[in-house]
Scaffold this motif. Structure first.
Motif, PDB file in Angstrom:
ATOM      1  N   GLY A 122      -4.181  -4.714  -8.636  1.00  0.00           N
ATOM      2  CA  GLY A 122      -3.631  -3.462  -8.127  1.00  0.00           C
ATOM      3  C   GLY A 122      -4.201  -2.266  -8.845  1.00  0.00           C
ATOM      4  O   GLY A 122      -4.872  -2.390  -9.872  1.00  0.00           O
ATOM      5  N   SER A 123      -3.904  -1.079  -8.287  1.00  0.00           N
ATOM      6  CA  SER A 123      -4.397   0.175  -8.858  1.00  0.00           C
ATOM      7  C   SER A 123      -3.253   1.080  -9.288  1.00  0.00           C
ATOM      8  O   SER A 123      -3.429   2.287  -9.394  1.00  0.00           O
ATOM      9  N   ILE A 124      -2.051   0.509  -9.536  1.00  0.00           N
ATOM     10  CA  ILE A 124      -0.907   1.276  -9.998  1.00  0.00           C
ATOM     11  C   ILE A 124      -0.039   0.358 -10.832  1.00  0.00           C
ATOM     12  O   ILE A 124      -0.012  -0.866 -10.591  1.00  0.00           O
ATOM     13  N   GLU A 145       0.847  -1.189   0.000  1.00  0.00           N
ATOM     14  CA  GLU A 145       0.000   0.000   0.000  1.00  0.00           C
ATOM     15  C   GLU A 145       0.885   1.243   0.000  1.00  0.00           C
ATOM     16  O   GLU A 145       1.810   1.353   0.810  1.00  0.00           O
ATOM     17  N   LEU A 146       0.606   2.175  -0.915  1.00  0.00           N
ATOM     18  CA  LEU A 146       1.429   3.373  -1.112  1.00  0.00           C
ATOM     19  C   LEU A 146       0.572   4.625  -0.972  1.00  0.00           C
ATOM     20  O   LEU A 146      -0.604   4.629  -1.319  1.00  0.00           O
ATOM     21  N   GLN A 147       1.192   5.701  -0.495  1.00  0.00           N
ATOM     22  CA  GLN A 147       0.522   7.010  -0.413  1.00  0.00           C
ATOM     23  C   GLN A 147       1.500   8.080  -0.873  1.00  0.00           C
ATOM     24  O   GLN A 147       2.654   8.115  -0.428  1.00  0.00           O
ATOM     25  N   ASP A 148       1.051   8.966  -1.799  1.00  0.00           N
ATOM     26  CA  ASP A 148       1.932  10.048  -2.235  1.00  0.00           C
ATOM     27  C   ASP A 148       1.734  11.270  -1.338  1.00  0.00           C
ATOM     28  O   ASP A 148       0.964  11.253  -0.380  1.00  0.00           O
ATOM     29  N   TRP A 149       2.446  12.357  -1.660  1.00  0.00           N
ATOM     30  CA  TRP A 149       2.448  13.539  -0.792  1.00  0.00           C
ATOM     31  C   TRP A 149       1.191  14.381  -0.969  1.00  0.00           C
ATOM     32  O   TRP A 149       1.036  15.408  -0.307  1.00  0.00           O
ATOM     33  N   ARG A 150       0.278  13.986  -1.862  1.00  0.00           N
ATOM     34  CA  ARG A 150      -1.013  14.662  -1.990  1.00  0.00           C
ATOM     35  C   ARG A 150      -2.134  13.869  -1.327  1.00  0.00           C
ATOM     36  O   ARG A 150      -3.303  14.197  -1.476  1.00  0.00           O
ATOM     37  N   GLY A 151      -1.751  12.808  -0.611  1.00  0.00           N
ATOM     38  CA  GLY A 151      -2.740  12.023   0.116  1.00  0.00           C
ATOM     39  C   GLY A 151      -3.422  10.952  -0.707  1.00  0.00           C
ATOM     40  O   GLY A 151      -4.315  10.269  -0.206  1.00  0.00           O
ATOM     41  N   ASN A 152      -3.030  10.766  -1.973  1.00  0.00           N
ATOM     42  CA  ASN A 152      -3.640   9.738  -2.815  1.00  0.00           C
ATOM     43  C   ASN A 152      -3.041   8.376  -2.476  1.00  0.00           C
ATOM     44  O   ASN A 152      -1.827   8.251  -2.311  1.00  0.00           O
ATOM     45  N   ARG A 153      -3.895   7.367  -2.411  1.00  0.00           N
ATOM     46  CA  ARG A 153      -3.467   6.025  -2.028  1.00  0.00           C
ATOM     47  C   ARG A 153      -3.659   5.043  -3.186  1.00  0.00           C
ATOM     48  O   ARG A 153      -4.634   5.128  -3.915  1.00  0.00           O
ATOM     49  N   ARG A 154      -2.700   4.146  -3.322  1.00  0.00           N
ATOM     50  CA  ARG A 154      -2.773   3.058  -4.309  1.00  0.00           C
ATOM     51  C   ARG A 154      -2.262   1.777  -3.671  1.00  0.00           C
ATOM     52  O   ARG A 154      -1.611   1.802  -2.616  1.00  0.00           O
ATOM     53  N   HIS A 155      -2.530   0.649  -4.334  1.00  0.00           N
ATOM     54  CA  HIS A 155      -2.065  -0.629  -3.806  1.00  0.00           C
ATOM     55  C   HIS A 155      -1.737  -1.545  -4.972  1.00  0.00           C
ATOM     56  O   HIS A 155      -2.128  -1.299  -6.129  1.00  0.00           O
ATOM     57  N   ILE A 156      -1.007  -2.602  -4.665  1.00  0.00           N
ATOM     58  CA  ILE A 156      -0.717  -3.651  -5.644  1.00  0.00           C
ATOM     59  C   ILE A 156      -0.511  -4.943  -4.871  1.00  0.00           C
ATOM     60  O   ILE A 156      -0.022  -4.931  -3.736  1.00  0.00           O
ATOM     61  N   GLU A 157      -0.932  -6.070  -5.456  1.00  0.00           N
ATOM     62  CA  GLU A 157      -0.846  -7.357  -4.785  1.00  0.00           C
ATOM     63  C   GLU A 157      -0.127  -8.363  -5.673  1.00  0.00           C
ATOM     64  O   GLU A 157      -0.257  -8.331  -6.908  1.00  0.00           O
TER      65      GLU A 157
END
Length: 460
Positions: free
Chosen positions: A370-372, A337-349
């Protein structure tokens, strides 16, 4: 509007009540039935006309309000177009300034190299002059001895000339040395100024690159709806053992512990140890890595990465031995699970397998959802390596922190924590980034890596 009024006037007579019987109108009235019917129709027409007039006023007000709203929308669109145009101009100016700064930095670096070479040559000359000065001092000391002797004995004319010429030579050498020292001091001052200018330009370039990275928001990626992982759809059995000890967080969840927090587990063939369990999707995941604010230095030794480090309630790395002991119990799913500096979250499995210590904990991955875009090599043997390990790729020299590498990929979730206000030269290869092979850099604010069994059969 006129068409509506005409239609209503046409329909009005049809809507009027039929004439009553003559006997009804003859009772208590002197007027004829035809006269009464005509007056009744006129009254109905007046009522209808008043209603139509009110309807017309209402429609007129509605049209005015609609026009006002349309004008407001056009004004907002105009303001948006102006803002977008100004933003594009500012972006172009920033890119031009960045290119100029790059060119200036390149020129300054070339000048710096030339000045360094000149400084080295001058240092060599100074060393030669110092040696000559030492030799001259020895000669002067010899002359002083001669002068002392001459003070007793009257020197000859030839000796007097030699002494005068030697004194003049020594004075000339001293003047040359002083002049060279002044030149060297000037060169050092110039080098300091050039160094300060280079540092300022590097700070500006670093700031511009960070702004570019911050613009690489996860929102620009096509986001998929996050499904519930298949591993947690329909568990077939509990993963707790007969002795009551839990093999992982999922097993602990099925014993009734269904709140996120730090708990003790004991995988098969392993000693008991603490882990952080995160409850989501109707089950519990075992967290193996977490980064939130850069408070923990991930540039650790091989022993630290093997045994684990950090605070399970804050930032931590669980440890390769502990991760290996858990994954040897069955097939597991890896979720990042990842979060960038604008608060957007993505994940990959990924579905994955992890080797033991003899293989340097080799990792093999296969993306499942995943979403990235993927940034880790699939179906490749990725050996875990850091700076103090022998063998394997020599990535840690340019990629601090331990990670699974194959060809020194630029993605390293255990790299240095980089903030938007970081100073100094920005080295993307050493930061906390997500970098797909054919994509842009994503500067990350937080990361979390978790594992979960793909099937929930017993580990007995």
């Amino acid at each position: 509007m006129m068409k509506i009024i005409a239609v209503l006037l046409f329909l009005a007579p049809l809507a009027l009540p039929a004439p009553a019987d003559k006997e009804f109108f003859s009772v208590g009235s002197a007027a004829s039935p035809e006269t009464k019917s005509r007056f009744a129709m006129l009254d109905d027409v007046r009522i209808l006309a008043n209603g139509l007039l009110q309807l017309g006023h209402g429609l007129k007000d509605f049209v005015h309000k609609t026009k006002g709203q349309i004008n407001d929308i056009f004004q907002k669109l105009y303001i948006f177009d102006r803002s977008f145009y100004e933003l594009s101009l500012q972006t172009s100016e920033i890119k031009e300034e960045e290119e100029q700064l790059r060119q200036t930095t390149a020129r300054l670096q070339i000048n710096n190299e030339e000045i360094k070479n000149l400084s080295q040559e001058m240092n060599l000359k100074i060393e030669d002059l110092i040696q000559n000065k030492i030799q001259l001092q020895e000669q002067v000391w010899g002359l002083e001895d001669k002068v002392t002797k001459l003070a007793i004995l009257q020197p000859s004319v030839q000796e007097t000339k030699e002494i005068s010429s030697l004194k003049a030579f020594v004075e000339q050498q001293d003047n040359d040395i002083k002049q060279l020292l002044r030149i060297v001091e000037d060169q050092h001052e110039q080098l300091d100024r050039q160094h300060n200018q280079i540092m300022e330009l590097e700070d500006k370039l670093n700031h511009i690159e960070l702004l570019e990275l911050l613009e690489n928001s996860f929102l620009e990626e096509q986001q998929e709806a996050e499904p519930i992982p298949s591993a947690v759809h329909r568990p077939t059995a509990g993963t707790y053992r007969a002795d009551g000890s839990a093999a992982d967080c999922t097993a602990l969840y099925h014993t009734g512990v269904q709140t996120s927090g730090v708990y003790t587990i004991q995988p098969n063939g392993s000693e008991a140890f603490n882990v952080y369990c995160e409850t989501k999707f109707g089950t519990s995941w075992t967290v193996i890595q977490k980064r939130v604010d850069g408070s923990l230095d991930f540039n650790q030794t091989w022993d630290a990465y093997t045994n684990g480090f950090g605070d399970l309630n804050e930032e931590f790395w669980l440890g390769l031995k502990k991760i290996y002991s858990i994954t040897q119990q069955g097939n597991y799913l890896l979720r990042i699970e990842l979060q960038d500096w604008r608060g957007n979250r993505r994940h990959i499995e990924y579905s994955f397998s992890l080797g033991g210590p003899s293989t340097n904990f080799t990792l093999q991955l296969a993306r499942t959802s995943g979403s990235i875009p993927n940034a880790l090599p699939e179906h490749a043997r990725l050996r875990f390596s850091i700076g103090d390990t022998a063998g394997g790729p020599s990535c840690p020299q340019s990629h601090p922190g331990g990670w699974w590498h194959s060809e020194c990929e630029e993605t390293n979730l255990n790299g240095n924590y980089v903030t938007p206000r970081s100073r100094g030269r920005l080295d993307r290869g050493k930061g906390l980034y997500w970098k797909p092979k054919k994509g842009r850099y994503y500067l990350l604010k937080s990361t979390k890596i978790m594992i979960h069994p793909t099937d929930l059969k017993s580990f007995d």
